[in-house]
Write a protein that holds these residues in place. Sequence first.
Motif, short mmCIF file in Angstrom:
data_model
loop_
_atom_site.label_atom_id
_atom_site.label_comp_id
_atom_site.label_asym_id
_atom_site.label_seq_id
_atom_site.Cartn_x
_atom_site.Cartn_y
_atom_site.Cartn_z
N PHE A 142 20.22 66.42 71.76
CA PHE A 142 19.18 67.16 72.75
C PHE A 142 17.91 67.92 72.05
O PHE A 142 18.06 68.60 70.88
CB PHE A 142 20.20 68.42 73.47
CG PHE A 142 21.29 67.66 74.02
CD1 PHE A 142 21.25 67.14 75.49
CD2 PHE A 142 22.55 67.82 73.54
CE1 PHE A 142 22.10 66.69 76.14
CE2 PHE A 142 23.60 67.40 74.32
CZ PHE A 142 23.57 66.82 75.55
N PHE A 143 16.90 67.58 72.69
CA PHE A 143 15.68 68.67 72.54
C PHE A 143 15.22 69.29 73.61
O PHE A 143 15.15 68.80 74.75
CB PHE A 143 14.73 67.57 71.85
CG PHE A 143 13.44 68.30 71.26
CD1 PHE A 143 13.46 68.79 70.03
CD2 PHE A 143 12.23 68.34 72.14
CE1 PHE A 143 12.17 69.57 69.61
CE2 PHE A 143 11.10 68.88 71.80
CZ PHE A 143 11.29 69.32 70.48
N PRO A 144 14.77 70.43 73.31
CA PRO A 144 14.29 71.18 74.67
C PRO A 144 13.25 70.89 75.45
O PRO A 144 13.08 71.05 76.56
CB PRO A 144 14.13 72.59 74.07
CG PRO A 144 13.77 72.49 72.71
CD PRO A 144 14.43 71.13 72.28
N GLY A 145 12.30 69.66 74.74
CA GLY A 145 11.35 69.69 75.72
C GLY A 145 9.91 70.13 75.32
O GLY A 145 10.03 71.35 74.86
N PRO A 166 9.58 73.92 78.03
CA PRO A 166 10.36 75.15 77.28
C PRO A 166 9.69 75.66 76.00
O PRO A 166 9.59 76.87 75.68
CB PRO A 166 11.58 74.45 77.16
CG PRO A 166 11.85 73.56 77.99
CD PRO A 166 10.36 72.90 78.16
N VAL A 167 9.41 74.66 75.09
CA VAL A 167 8.86 75.16 73.84
C VAL A 167 7.42 75.62 73.96
O VAL A 167 7.14 76.63 73.52
CB VAL A 167 8.74 73.77 72.68
CG1 VAL A 167 8.03 74.44 71.67
CG2 VAL A 167 9.93 73.31 72.60
N MET A 226 8.13 79.21 75.30
CA MET A 226 8.45 80.14 74.35
C MET A 226 7.40 80.42 73.24
O MET A 226 7.32 81.64 73.00
CB MET A 226 9.56 79.32 73.37
CG MET A 226 10.33 80.26 72.31
SD MET A 226 11.57 79.21 71.43
CE MET A 226 10.32 78.17 70.61
N VAL A 227 6.72 79.65 73.00
CA VAL A 227 5.44 79.79 72.04
C VAL A 227 4.63 80.69 72.69
O VAL A 227 4.07 81.65 71.95
CB VAL A 227 4.73 78.41 71.85
CG1 VAL A 227 3.21 78.94 70.98
CG2 VAL A 227 5.66 77.73 70.61
N SER A 228 4.10 80.65 74.07
CA SER A 228 3.34 81.34 74.61
C SER A 228 4.10 82.87 75.00
O SER A 228 3.34 83.80 74.57
CB SER A 228 2.93 81.02 76.04
OG SER A 228 2.27 79.62 76.03
N GLY A 229 5.11 82.97 75.03
CA GLY A 229 5.97 84.07 75.29
C GLY A 229 5.97 84.90 74.14
O GLY A 229 5.99 86.21 74.09
N LEU A 230 6.12 84.45 72.87
CA LEU A 230 6.08 85.00 71.64
C LEU A 230 4.70 85.52 71.14
O LEU A 230 4.49 85.92 70.15
CB LEU A 230 6.66 84.25 70.72
CG LEU A 230 8.36 83.92 70.79
CD1 LEU A 230 8.71 83.02 69.60
CD2 LEU A 230 9.14 85.36 70.59
#
Length: 307
Positions: free
Chosen positions: A137-140, A143-144, A147-151
């Motif tokens: 499985f890879f998140p795609g 989602p990545v 996550m990068v934007s949220g961090l």
Amino acid sequence: MTASTFTRGRGRPARLAPWEERPSPVGQLGKGTLVTLILVAVLGPLYTIVLTSLSSSATVTAAGGLVLVPDGITFEAYRQIFSDTVVSRAILVSTGVTVAGTLISAGVSVLGAYSLSRPGSFLHRPLLFSVLLMFVFFPGIIPVYLMVSGLGLKDSYWSLILPTAVSAFNVVVLRSFFMNIPKEILDSARIDGAGEFRILFRIVLPMSKAVTAVVAMFYAVGYWNAWFNAMLYIDDTRKWPLALILRQYVVDSNPLPAATAGVTGDAPPTLAIKMAIVVIAVIPALVLYPLVQRHFTKGVIVGAVKG
């Protein structure tokens, strides 16, 4: 004829395995021809690219494209590249990201692989299951990206390193290699009072130079050639790595973005400049591979097969 060529207790010669037999003249000729064709297929395009990058505009125009026969050597394409702020800065960005990313990725992979190679370590089974799950499985992308934007990593150099910092394949290869280090050596070090970090850095890593060098090379080449993360996360053209410049400038034939005032990219690049950028992008891999070539086969085969 030596005694080893005879079967035990008999006078008849032993039959050699197919790979132990001396090749026939036809077989040797076929192998030589095959190796020659492979060399031509590999070195031919590289020769053409380098020669075109060292040719003048008139020579490229006369050749109608890629230059096969030299007609004078000029470094004008390289002079234009290194006088261009965009490309020069992209080279520095790629170098910094590659060095920092390789150190981080190799360090995290070694620490993770060593902990997973020790049965009974903290959260051993759940962490090992998580690493193996990454093969399936890879998140795609979305989602990545979120996550990068949220961090808050968007438009940051960290966005070129952290999303791909650890490869499950490399961790598994390192773990397999570490598990084959004799347990008695590690136990004797513990009896002498050595802690886990000392065992790792003073015993395990010196015995694992081959596989560690190969994994580090995989990471380095991956970071140097990566462009997709930069296209997703980097909006400031001054932070573009060389791989993205290569794609925009050579593959898509787009003009270089103006990174600073006074730098323009209105004119399309000439073929010589394109090939010069390709040469600059290829040089690190050509330099790095011979340095770890003697470890490459041993590191990949031993690390992947044993276990």
